[in-house]
Motif scaffolding. Sequence first.
Motif, PDB file in Angstrom:
ATOM      1  N   PRO A 142      52.653  55.897  36.424  1.00  0.00           N
ATOM      2  CA  PRO A 142      52.506  55.058  37.629  1.00  0.00           C
ATOM      3  C   PRO A 142      51.076  54.560  37.820  1.00  0.00           C
ATOM      4  O   PRO A 142      50.111  55.232  37.464  1.00  0.00           O
ATOM      5  N   ASN A 144      50.128  53.898  40.866  1.00  0.00           N
ATOM      6  CA  ASN A 144      49.865  54.384  42.230  1.00  0.00           C
ATOM      7  C   ASN A 144      49.597  53.260  43.226  1.00  0.00           C
ATOM      8  O   ASN A 144      48.740  53.379  44.115  1.00  0.00           O
ATOM      9  N   GLU A 171      52.958  54.706  46.019  1.00  0.00           N
ATOM     10  CA  GLU A 171      51.886  55.682  45.772  1.00  0.00           C
ATOM     11  C   GLU A 171      52.337  56.744  44.756  1.00  0.00           C
ATOM     12  O   GLU A 171      52.028  57.929  44.889  1.00  0.00           O
ATOM     13  N   GLY A 172      53.069  56.329  43.748  1.00  0.00           N
ATOM     14  CA  GLY A 172      53.475  57.231  42.673  1.00  0.00           C
ATOM     15  C   GLY A 172      54.745  58.010  42.926  1.00  0.00           C
ATOM     16  O   GLY A 172      55.214  58.726  42.035  1.00  0.00           O
ATOM     17  N   GLN A 173      55.328  57.885  44.121  1.00  0.00           N
ATOM     18  CA  GLN A 173      56.534  58.641  44.454  1.00  0.00           C
ATOM     19  C   GLN A 173      57.735  57.703  44.533  1.00  0.00           C
ATOM     20  O   GLN A 173      57.648  56.616  45.104  1.00  0.00           O
TER      21      GLN A 173
END
Length: 262
Positions: A142, A144, A171-173
Amino acid sequence: MLLQKIKTLLIAAAILPCFIQPASAHVVWFDYKSGEYNILFGHPEEGPESYEPSRFKEAIVYDSDKQILPFNLNGKQDALSLTAGKNVAAIQGFFDNGYFARLSNDEYIRIAESEINNYDNVGHYLKYTKAFYDWSDALAKPFNLPLEILPLENPLALTPGESLLVQVLSEGQQITDNVTVEYLGQVVAKNPNGTFSIPIGRKGLEQPIEASYSLPSNSNLTISYETSLTAQSISVPEPSDLLGLGFLGLLILYKKKLLLNK
C-alpha cells in the motif's frame, strides 16, 4: 431584446455544468504518451476535461524499489503534464477539487471555503491516483493514501480474458462499506471477501479503475474521496529495432534520390 435573450442563454449554458455534474463523479489519472505523463481529469469513459492546474497539488514519482525520483511539472492550456528520466515505475498524485454545495439531487455549485456555513450540504472533493508502469514487491505494498486501489497481483502481467483482483484501502487498511468501484463507466460488484474483479481487455486495463468513498460527518461538511488506478506498459524500442528503422530510412532516402536523378 433578442440579443439579450441569446446572451442570457449563452451564460446559462456556460454555467450549467457547474450545477448538474455531480462533483464526486470526476477522477484524476495519468496517461503516458510520447515521453510525458499527462495529468487528466474528468470521467474516463467520456474523456478528459479542462481544469485549473492549481488544483493539482502533489505528485511523487517512484522507481521499482519505491525510491523517489525527480521530475518536472509542465504547464499546458488548462492542464498539466509530468516528465521524468528513466526507470519510472509508478506515480501517485493528489488533486483538490475544492468545495461544492449540493442544491438538489442533481444540482451542485462550486463555493469558496469561506462559504461553507452558508449551505446545508457541502462536500470537499479530494482526488487521488496511482499509475503503474512496472511492478515489484515494493510497489505491491500500500501507498497509504487516504483512498487507494490496491492490485493484489501484477496488473501488467495479466492476459485478455483474465481478471485483476483489487482491494480499496484507506491509510493502508481495507474498507468494504460505502465504497463504490467503477470500471468502463459501470459499477463493479463486490466479491464476498470485499475484493473487486476487473476484467482485462485486449490492451490490458483499457481505462482507469475508479473508487469513491465519503467520510461521514456530523456537520454540514462531508469529505468525499475519489481515487483511480491505471497500469500502462511502456515499450522501449530495442537497439536492433532502432538499427532496422535507420536502415529503412536510408533506403527510402536512397530511392528518393534515384527518382530525383531520373
